[in-house]
Design an enzyme around this catalytic site. Sequence first.
Site, PDB file in Angstrom:
ATOM      1  N   HIS A  77       4.831 -10.814   1.906  1.00  0.00           N
ATOM      2  CA  HIS A  77       5.383  -9.910   2.911  1.00  0.00           C
ATOM      3  C   HIS A  77       6.651 -10.482   3.535  1.00  0.00           C
ATOM      4  O   HIS A  77       7.319  -9.813   4.322  1.00  0.00           O
ATOM      5  CB  HIS A  77       4.312  -9.667   3.994  1.00  0.00           C
ATOM      6  CG  HIS A  77       4.602  -8.522   4.907  1.00  0.00           C
ATOM      7  ND1 HIS A  77       4.878  -8.694   6.253  1.00  0.00           N
ATOM      8  CD2 HIS A  77       4.666  -7.191   4.679  1.00  0.00           C
ATOM      9  CE1 HIS A  77       5.096  -7.518   6.810  1.00  0.00           C
ATOM     10  NE2 HIS A  77       4.971  -6.583   5.886  1.00  0.00           N
ATOM     11  N   ARG A  80       0.811  -1.214   0.000  1.00  0.00           N
ATOM     12  CA  ARG A  80       0.000   0.000   0.000  1.00  0.00           C
ATOM     13  C   ARG A  80       0.844   1.264   0.000  1.00  0.00           C
ATOM     14  O   ARG A  80       1.767   1.413   0.798  1.00  0.00           O
ATOM     15  CB  ARG A  80      -0.952   0.009   1.202  1.00  0.00           C
ATOM     16  CG  ARG A  80      -1.924   1.186   1.195  1.00  0.00           C
ATOM     17  CD  ARG A  80      -2.881   1.127   2.361  1.00  0.00           C
ATOM     18  NE  ARG A  80      -3.897   0.112   2.161  1.00  0.00           N
ATOM     19  CZ  ARG A  80      -4.184  -0.838   3.056  1.00  0.00           C
ATOM     20  NH1 ARG A  80      -3.508  -0.902   4.183  1.00  0.00           N
ATOM     21  NH2 ARG A  80      -5.126  -1.701   2.815  1.00  0.00           N
ATOM     22  N   HIS A 121      10.279  -1.967  14.847  1.00  0.00           N
ATOM     23  CA  HIS A 121       9.709  -2.717  13.727  1.00  0.00           C
ATOM     24  C   HIS A 121      10.066  -4.201  13.741  1.00  0.00           C
ATOM     25  O   HIS A 121       9.477  -4.982  12.993  1.00  0.00           O
ATOM     26  CB  HIS A 121      10.193  -2.077  12.416  1.00  0.00           C
ATOM     27  CG  HIS A 121       9.460  -2.520  11.197  1.00  0.00           C
ATOM     28  ND1 HIS A 121       9.998  -3.389  10.277  1.00  0.00           N
ATOM     29  CD2 HIS A 121       8.218  -2.214  10.747  1.00  0.00           C
ATOM     30  CE1 HIS A 121       9.121  -3.596   9.303  1.00  0.00           C
ATOM     31  NE2 HIS A 121       8.032  -2.891   9.561  1.00  0.00           N
TER      32      HIS A 121
END
Length: 686
Positions: A437, A407, A594
């Site tokens: 991913h 996205r 992250h």
Amino acid sequence: MNKTLSPYVNRDLSWVEFNRRVLEEAHDPGNPLLERAKFLAIVSSNLDEFMSVRVAGIQDQIKAGYTKRDFTGYSPAGLWKRLMKRTDQMVGDQYRTYREVLRGLAKEGLCFRGIAELNPHQLKVVDEYFFDIVFPVLTPMAVDQSRPFPLLHSKELYLAVLLGRDAQTELEEEPFFAIVQVPSILQRFIQVPGRVNSKKHEFVLLEELIERHINTLFNGYTTIAVDPFRLTRNADLTLNEEGAEDLLEEIEKELRRRRWGLPVRLEYCKDMHPYSLQMLKEELEQGENTFEIDGPLDLSFLMRFAGSLEGYEHLKYPRIESVYPHEFEETDDMFAVIRQEDVLLYHPYESFDAVSDFVMDAAQDPNVLAIKMTLYRVSGQSALVQALALAAESGKQVTVVVELKARFDEERNIAWARQLEKAGCHVVYGLVGLKTHAKITLVVRREQGMLRRYVHVGTGNYNDSTAKLYTDIGLFTCHPVIGADASALFNEITGYSSPYEWKAFGVAPTDLKPKLFGLIDREKTHAASGQPARIIAKMNSLSHQEMIDKLYEASNAGVQIELIIRGVCCLRPGVPGLSENIRVISIVDRFLEHSRIMYFHNGGEEEVYLSSADWMTRNLTRRIELMSPVFNPRLRDTLKNILQMNLDDNQKARELQSNGNYERVVTDREPLRSQFHASNIPIWKN
């Protein structure tokens, strides 16, 4: 527990609380002023994406008449009302903090001025800038019977202009209405010359300069009002992947359609002229989806402002230079180092250059036969893409899985895909209905009459820009079991392959969730037999109901569970009879946390895993994700050190309470700020 309290926290309300923690960093006087300005910018950027994706989806459900409650007990309409109220409160707090930060910057000699505050010399200079640079790119767009309301682009800044003829007053007849876009190609802030005997640096905003000269765009008309506004549109892509003959072409079409996405939010400045506001609400069909802003719209410009200033280092975080991993410092043969022992990287403290060098070395090595790699989000000037193209041009078999549906990175990834195809790479767009991913690179090398596989797996994207801003882990290994699993993974993505029995990996959407459930159940078994049982898991988000229920089961069985979750967490910790053995913390600091790391005590035979996946429904059921074990005992200890360092943070950690609120961790221990502590590499790297 309280019967009226759901055992789950709503995902979207949890996200609002996360963005509030980011806002707390902007409000924290302990942070340098320009860093506080950056946090204000991040709050705005985060909210833009949240509105254009999550809130847009909720509004679609409401329009479709969907009334079913989610597993946290909210209907779409009830959730939307709660989100609007919380968001409105947060935006109000954001602009109060903005004014506080501006006062602090002014004391340091960095001043934002209104046009009326400039002296004649300063006005002369900014007026010249307007006519030389700004005026040529402005386009007035009148709205009348012959000229319909124009297409307004999402997240762009506009001026609503009300006009009268000559000396007409606004009461005599209906005014004329026009729109002017504030050009995003120009810098939002303009530095003006300093005053005599003053060392202050002064700035004005571009929209205020345009407003000063608005009459130059409407000759013969009198300006009644000029008011900034901004529109956010639905940005979620709706793809028919199965019916698409060319996925790349289908996504390009959807990107064009995104510009026409339904409006989901209208922002406008305080005291906007009522006529203009009513016109916008009617044309854009925005009734309650409106936010009155007491200050400049879209504070994301503060990120560029803070980064553009030189000579104000005392208003920024101390510089942390990424070091090149010491394992590779004194060698020209990275493969020889990896053959000897696995190597772990901790970004941004260790440089991402080592990953780029690994792929470049593979591209130039005549003994390398094949390179396979997944690309999800790639930077604008990627050395990795150049290396892959070089490898293909030199005759190596290069396979690149490019995720076109990442996205807001779709256009960039389309460009990379085309460039790689031209170079001779075999470019694959993944499997229908699934985003790829996983972060993995496989290099196949010929050595002494045999083939050896070298693998890099990571928790973050192959992006050298974000690797300087995000904390992530990468692992280099040539372990034969991991190598075999890596080959099988690429075969499943690029070809036809029957289900594979993974020896080391956990792979979503088929195997990862069962594997995690098995690891959690094993800890339950240890706890039931009276042995110590412990789980530590670090990730970005936790929202999958089955996973939360599994953790509740483990807690009730006596397993000690510690979760380090930066963003969304739908689990309620510390609830008697449900989650009393679970602790959840969130760390929001200089870098974006992250990395995904999972630790299982396993009766003393400890296991540690790295993963690309958060524990969300989309990661576990709708994406190709990867979880890899770390076999090297020394590296397992390193990862345990990193996890413990996070758990011990008592400066930037907030602990989730059972009521869904977060409170700062307060202890009588020596202060420990994990991100700053981590910059001292020997602490965590044995």
